[in-house]
Design a protein around this motif. Sequence first.
Motif: not given
Length: 398
Positions: A111-113, A278-280, A282-284
């Motif tokens: 989870l990356r808020p 999801g990695d991409i 969330s960095d965006g």
Amino acid sequence: MAKRTIISMPGDGIGKTVLDETIRVLGAAGFEADYVEGDIGWKFWCKEGNPLPQRTIDLLEKHKIGLFGAITSKPKDEAFDELLPELKEKGLVYSSPIVGLRQHFNLDICLRPCKTYTGNPLNFIRRGQGETIEEPKVDVAIFRQNTEGLYGGVEWSNPSPQVHAAFMTHPKFVSNFGETPVDELSISTRIFTKKATERILRAAFEYADKYGYKSVTVCEKPNVIRETSGMMYKMAQQMQKADFPHIELWNTNIDAQMMWLTKNPENYGVIVAGNMFGDIVSDGFAGLIGGLGFACSAQYNPESGVAVFEPTHGSAPKYADYPVSIVNPIAMVESACMMLDFIDESTIAKKIRKAVAEVVAEGNVKTYDMAKMAGRADVVEKGAASTKEMADAIIKKL
Ligand code: NAI
Ligand code: MG
């Protein structure tokens, strides 16, 4: 109540600094815990040939909750060069201990808020009507499947005859790659299982439900990657219909999503995706709310309750040896707040988040990134806050 035991894993570089400052903030906010240090990272690779010693795994197995700073990873050859001479004959191969933790404990939910802090000078702004400038409030929670997909590690260069023969049973492989010599082939697979897909989707919907987000967006590419992305979207449709009819289900393609990121980021709520997308994504989104100094994350296994909380950033080796640490501790502090939510200490988490919000909004104390300086040892002399000064400012607000 008995004190919690938290496994603190500083790792390498700035990992230790941001973790130490965060533990100070936690204490000042009234969170009482015993911190037991877990060894992880580059120095354990060099000394012991294992960046994730079994004793650290045992500690997490027992106490379940880990706070992790960051580790250094280096390419294969450098990793070998830095091993102690007596370990060099053992045929050891370096692999990332954070990936090792994910796999060992099946920490499949990440989870990356990404939430805007009012007054953060790094907030995304865009041109509105006429000469106006708009600063949209981003409040997005990204659920990334953390163990499968393109990062699942099932890959080959120059595949064996058996593997090649299996691929040759697929008509698309035959027509597109059938003529390619085997030693010119590199293949990385993208495997999704129903079980893990169901778990990440459910985690996303439940989160939207609990925190009142109106939509869940599946961010994949089902029109092209029909099997894996297609399965995820179809399962999301079924789940929404059966269990979460009050939450809207949206569907975006990862490429279009990255374009829309700066157009209307305020429209999104919960986003769910496979491992790489999801990695991409969330960095965006993290880029819109201040970047690596603000990007926090949790990874957990809903069944075993093992959970590791960490900032998204790495060990930033170039800053690690500065006599006064200059990096922003907020990403680590925010990750610790996610830990507090996870262990039902949300009251303390709220207190800390409020203190951070006040410091950012006032704008008197800014680490070099917030002050938009290039990261150098002299930024503190030039007016930027050090890591410790930022933590002090948060503690003062508490
Ligand atoms: P990095 O995240 O360590 O640093 C990139 C740049 O981001 C830094 O030079 C700095 O300008 C900025 N930055 C990072 N953290 C910051 C903070 N808290 N406050 C302000 N600015 C910050 O990524 P990089 O340089 O690509 O990798 C360095 C090492 O970290 C490598 O060995 C890499 O493998 C490892 N790494 C580890 C991760 C983890 O432990 N989960 C994640 C990413 C990289
Ligand atoms: Mg990343």
